[in-house]
Motif scaffolding. Structure first.
Motif, PDB file in Angstrom:
ATOM      1  N   UNK A 107       0.816  -1.210   0.000  1.00  0.00           N
ATOM      2  CA  UNK A 107       0.000   0.000   0.000  1.00  0.00           C
ATOM      3  C   UNK A 107       0.845   1.253   0.000  1.00  0.00           C
ATOM      4  N   UNK A 108       0.180   2.380   0.156  1.00  0.00           N
ATOM      5  CA  UNK A 108       0.881   3.671   0.096  1.00  0.00           C
ATOM      6  C   UNK A 108       0.745   4.466   1.390  1.00  0.00           C
ATOM      7  N   UNK A 109       0.434   3.798   2.498  1.00  0.00           N
ATOM      8  CA  UNK A 109       0.304   4.502   3.775  1.00  0.00           C
ATOM      9  C   UNK A 109       1.648   5.096   4.191  1.00  0.00           C
ATOM     10  N   UNK A 110       1.644   6.204   4.935  1.00  0.00           N
ATOM     11  CA  UNK A 110       2.896   6.778   5.431  1.00  0.00           C
ATOM     12  C   UNK A 110       3.610   5.782   6.347  1.00  0.00           C
ATOM     13  N   UNK A 111       4.912   5.968   6.502  1.00  0.00           N
ATOM     14  CA  UNK A 111       5.704   5.077   7.345  1.00  0.00           C
ATOM     15  C   UNK A 111       6.571   5.901   8.289  1.00  0.00           C
ATOM     16  N   UNK A 112       6.647   5.449   9.534  1.00  0.00           N
ATOM     17  CA  UNK A 112       7.551   6.022  10.528  1.00  0.00           C
ATOM     18  C   UNK A 112       8.571   4.946  10.869  1.00  0.00           C
ATOM     19  N   UNK A 113       9.831   5.214  10.561  1.00  0.00           N
ATOM     20  CA  UNK A 113      10.919   4.265  10.781  1.00  0.00           C
ATOM     21  C   UNK A 113      11.708   4.692  12.007  1.00  0.00           C
ATOM     22  N   UNK A 114      11.880   3.787  12.959  1.00  0.00           N
ATOM     23  CA  UNK A 114      12.588   4.094  14.199  1.00  0.00           C
ATOM     24  C   UNK A 114      13.663   3.044  14.408  1.00  0.00           C
ATOM     25  N   UNK A 124      17.514   0.937   7.032  1.00  0.00           N
ATOM     26  CA  UNK A 124      18.128   1.609   5.882  1.00  0.00           C
ATOM     27  C   UNK A 124      17.473   1.139   4.588  1.00  0.00           C
ATOM     28  N   UNK A 125      17.341  -0.187   4.445  1.00  0.00           N
ATOM     29  CA  UNK A 125      16.742  -0.735   3.227  1.00  0.00           C
ATOM     30  C   UNK A 125      15.283  -0.295   3.085  1.00  0.00           C
ATOM     31  N   UNK A 126      14.562  -0.212   4.193  1.00  0.00           N
ATOM     32  CA  UNK A 126      13.176   0.238   4.153  1.00  0.00           C
ATOM     33  C   UNK A 126      13.092   1.690   3.681  1.00  0.00           C
ATOM     34  N   UNK A 127      13.962   2.536   4.219  1.00  0.00           N
ATOM     35  CA  UNK A 127      13.954   3.941   3.816  1.00  0.00           C
ATOM     36  C   UNK A 127      14.255   4.086   2.328  1.00  0.00           C
ATOM     37  N   UNK A 128      15.205   3.285   1.837  1.00  0.00           N
ATOM     38  CA  UNK A 128      15.527   3.314   0.411  1.00  0.00           C
ATOM     39  C   UNK A 128      14.319   2.928  -0.426  1.00  0.00           C
ATOM     40  N   UNK A 129      13.638   1.842  -0.040  1.00  0.00           N
ATOM     41  CA  UNK A 129      12.481   1.378  -0.795  1.00  0.00           C
ATOM     42  C   UNK A 129      11.351   2.401  -0.767  1.00  0.00           C
ATOM     43  N   UNK A 138       9.333   8.986   7.459  1.00  0.00           N
ATOM     44  CA  UNK A 138      10.277   9.706   8.312  1.00  0.00           C
ATOM     45  C   UNK A 138      11.180   8.662   8.953  1.00  0.00           C
ATOM     46  N   UNK A 139      12.463   8.976   9.057  1.00  0.00           N
ATOM     47  CA  UNK A 139      13.456   8.048   9.600  1.00  0.00           C
ATOM     48  C   UNK A 139      14.084   8.649  10.853  1.00  0.00           C
TER      49      UNK A 139
END
Length: 318
Positions: A107-114, A124-129, A138-139
């Motif tokens: 899907x296209x929902x926003x993501x918050x990476x912590x 890192x790989x998630x942020x790249x994708x 946001x990372x």
């Protein structure tokens, strides 16, 4: 599971006690692709394996020319991090093909990476994708101090204002999870990777903020540790009536598998949920990061890779 032979082509030290290792196929064949959040099981000389997350800075994980890992040298290493830190250019290693227990949701929902410490590697790989897909993200990357800041220059170059760095010593304390999660889009997915206290705190904050469990994702980067005062207990296998003694220093999985029981499990850290088992009798001592507070209080299920018993015996639905 299929395995492949890899050759080390580059070794770097991006931060204190952290080693970056880049490997290519030893036979020149194409490498299997992977998705953001994936890991590989590296084979150690003693026959054991250890999982390490794959790092993708460039968005080429579908057809990678090389694999990159980031490994922190643990003070009480069980062999994995010392082996990885001992690798040098030209060495070869065996690894299982990539697998993913920590994927990005569709899907296209926003993501918050912590990310906490070396838990940044799958993040890192998630942020790249997410960046390549044009998704909102946001990372947040937390470290104890600047000496532990691995890959920050590269991350800043790629992600710019989407990256927030946190240093515990400069901030006077840990990452403010309440502020980060409280400011998140209520439709966002949360992805957390790091030490157990960070994961437990993030989950509690997210649940209190109304995030459903299917939008809270995490991977634990702590190896399970024995606790002072651990004692032996018994496990009864309900299907056969067989009883096994679980001594301190060994998990339920360790003992039952040595005895020939057929078990299903994966991470052995208490974060994937694959080994979850129904408890028919007895009181578990929960040490995972998978179960909700309500599930723990019920005492009806447990993760047998890390959890133990508060009662003298557990009867498990195995």
């Amino acid at each position: 599971m299929a395995s492949i032979e890899l050759r080390v082509v580059r070794v770097e030290s991006p931060a204190e006690r952290i080693r970056s290792v880049v490997l290519v196929p030893a036979n020149g064949a194409a490498l299997p692709g992977y998705t953001a959040g994936a890991h590989m099981e590296i084979h150690l000389p003693d026959g054991a394996t250890r999982p390490y997350s794959l790092i993708d800075f460039d968005g080429d994980c579908a057809a990678p020319a090389a694999y990159r890992f980031g490994v922190r040298l643990e003070e009480e290493s069980r062999g994995g991090s010392r082996f990885m830190h001992g690798l040098k250019e030209g060495d070869t290693v065996t690894a299982d093909v990539p697998k993913n227990d920590f994927p990005l949701a569709d899907g296209d929902a926003p993501a918050v990476l912590i990310a906490g410490g070396i838990g940044v590697t799958p993040i890192i790989s998630m942020a790249t994708a997410l960046k390549d897909a044009g998704r909102n993200y946001a990372l947040h990357y937390a470290m104890r101090d600047r000496s532990a800041a691995a890959f920050t220059d590269r991350l800043d170059e790629i992600h710019g204002e989407r990256l927030s760095l946190h240093f515990d010593d400069e901030a006077g304390g840990p990452l403010d999870l309440k502020a980060i999660i409280g400011a998140a889009d209520p439709n966002a997915h949360l992805y957390v990777c790091g030490p157990k206290p960070m994961i437990e705190a993030a989950r509690q904050v997210a649940e209190a903020a109304g995030f459903p469990n299917d939008r809270i994702h995490f991977e634990l980067f702590d190896a399970p540790a024995d606790q002072e005062g651990d004692t032996a207990f018994e496990v009864e296998v309900a299907s056969t009536g067989k009883v096994y003694t679980i001594p301190p220093g060994k998990s339920i999985i360790d003992v039952l598998e040595e005895a020939g029981e057929d078990l299903i499990y994966d991470c052995q850290r208490g974060d994937c949920g694959i080994c979850q088992t129904d408890v028919l009798e007895g009181e578990p001592d929960h040490r995972d990061v998978v179960l909700s507070d309500a599930e723990r209080a019920s005492g009806k299920v447990m993760q047998i890779c890390v959890s133990r018993a508060k009662s003298a015996r557990l009867k498990l639905d195995l």
